[in-house]
Design an enzyme around this catalytic site. Structure first.
Site, PDB file in Angstrom:
ATOM      1  N   ILE A   7       3.137   4.698   4.903  1.00  0.00           N
ATOM      2  CA  ILE A   7       2.360   4.348   6.088  1.00  0.00           C
ATOM      3  C   ILE A   7       3.290   4.082   7.258  1.00  0.00           C
ATOM      4  CG2 ILE A   7       0.703   2.698   7.048  1.00  0.00           C
ATOM      5  CD1 ILE A   7      -0.097   2.197   4.001  1.00  0.00           C
ATOM      6  N   CYS A   8       3.008   4.732   8.373  1.00  0.00           N
ATOM      7  CA  CYS A   8       3.790   4.559   9.598  1.00  0.00           C
ATOM      8  C   CYS A   8       3.016   3.606  10.514  1.00  0.00           C
ATOM      9  CB  CYS A   8       4.005   5.915  10.260  1.00  0.00           C
ATOM     10  SG  CYS A   8       5.040   5.813  11.717  1.00  0.00           S
ATOM     11  N   LEU A   9       3.434   2.353  10.531  1.00  0.00           N
ATOM     12  CA  LEU A   9       2.770   1.303  11.302  1.00  0.00           C
ATOM     13  C   LEU A   9       3.852   0.375  11.833  1.00  0.00           C
ATOM     14  CD1 LEU A   9       0.057  -0.111  12.095  1.00  0.00           C
ATOM     15  CD2 LEU A   9       0.168  -1.281   9.885  1.00  0.00           C
TER      16      LEU A   9
ATOM     17  N   SER B  25       3.110   8.133  17.164  1.00  0.00           N
ATOM     18  CA  SER B  25       3.919   8.011  15.955  1.00  0.00           C
ATOM     19  C   SER B  25       3.360   8.897  14.837  1.00  0.00           C
ATOM     20  CB  SER B  25       3.932   6.540  15.533  1.00  0.00           C
ATOM     21  OG  SER B  25       4.842   6.327  14.512  1.00  0.00           O
TER      22      SER B  25
END
Length: 158
Positions: free
Chosen positions: A91-93, A128
């Site tokens: 997960i890109c957070l 992103s």
């Protein structure tokens, strides 16, 4: 007991008292009645009124010995079709990144991480991108994107 283990024991205790409806997070069983406090299985429901609503999304959380100074590695199991989820499920957070690019703070709790990931599902961050097809559909053809998301919710029903 290390700082990381102590913090995770405290998180475990607090989770039993305070967690949003439908959310779960617990250390992974490691056999013979014990559990691995450094690896958690977690999940949450899709938010009501969104295309993700029908599903329950499972997340693997891996904590390093440097936690809480460093964020856990979080990934969807199975991986999801989403602009901010790598094909591996990672997960890109921003709250899961430390350093100059990230917003990680040691005070962020597991509950806050899961709420942030739940919010991300229906509010992708186009700045992103992690999956080219998902970000392309999300930015260029929202109806087609929504059509691809609905099967994800179906696939993740309990």
């Amino acid at each position: 007991m290390s700082l990381a283990q102590g913090r995770l024991q405290e998180e475990r205790k607090n989770r039993r008292k305070d967690h949003p409806y439908g959310f779960f997070a617990r250390p992974e069983p490691s056999g013979e009645g014990s559990s691995n406090i450094m690896k958690w299985n977690a999940g949450f429901p899709g938010k009501k009124g969104t295309d993700w609503e029908a599903g329950v999304y499972k997340v693997s959380m891996d904590f390093s010995a440097e936690y809480p100074a460093k964020p856990p590695k979080c990934k969807f199991v199975p991986p999801l079709f989403h602009p901010n989820v790598y094909p591996s499920g990672m997960i890109c957070l921003s709250i899961l990144n430390d350093g100059e690019e990230g917003d990680w703070r040691p005070a962020i709790s597991i509950k806050q991480i899961l709420l942030g990931i739940q919010y991300l599902l229906d509010n992708p961050n186009p700045a992103s991108p992690s999956q080219s097809e998902a970000i392309h559909l999300y930015t260029n053809d929202k109806p087609a994107y929504k059509q691809r998301v609905r099967p994800e919710a179906e696939k993740n029903k309990l």
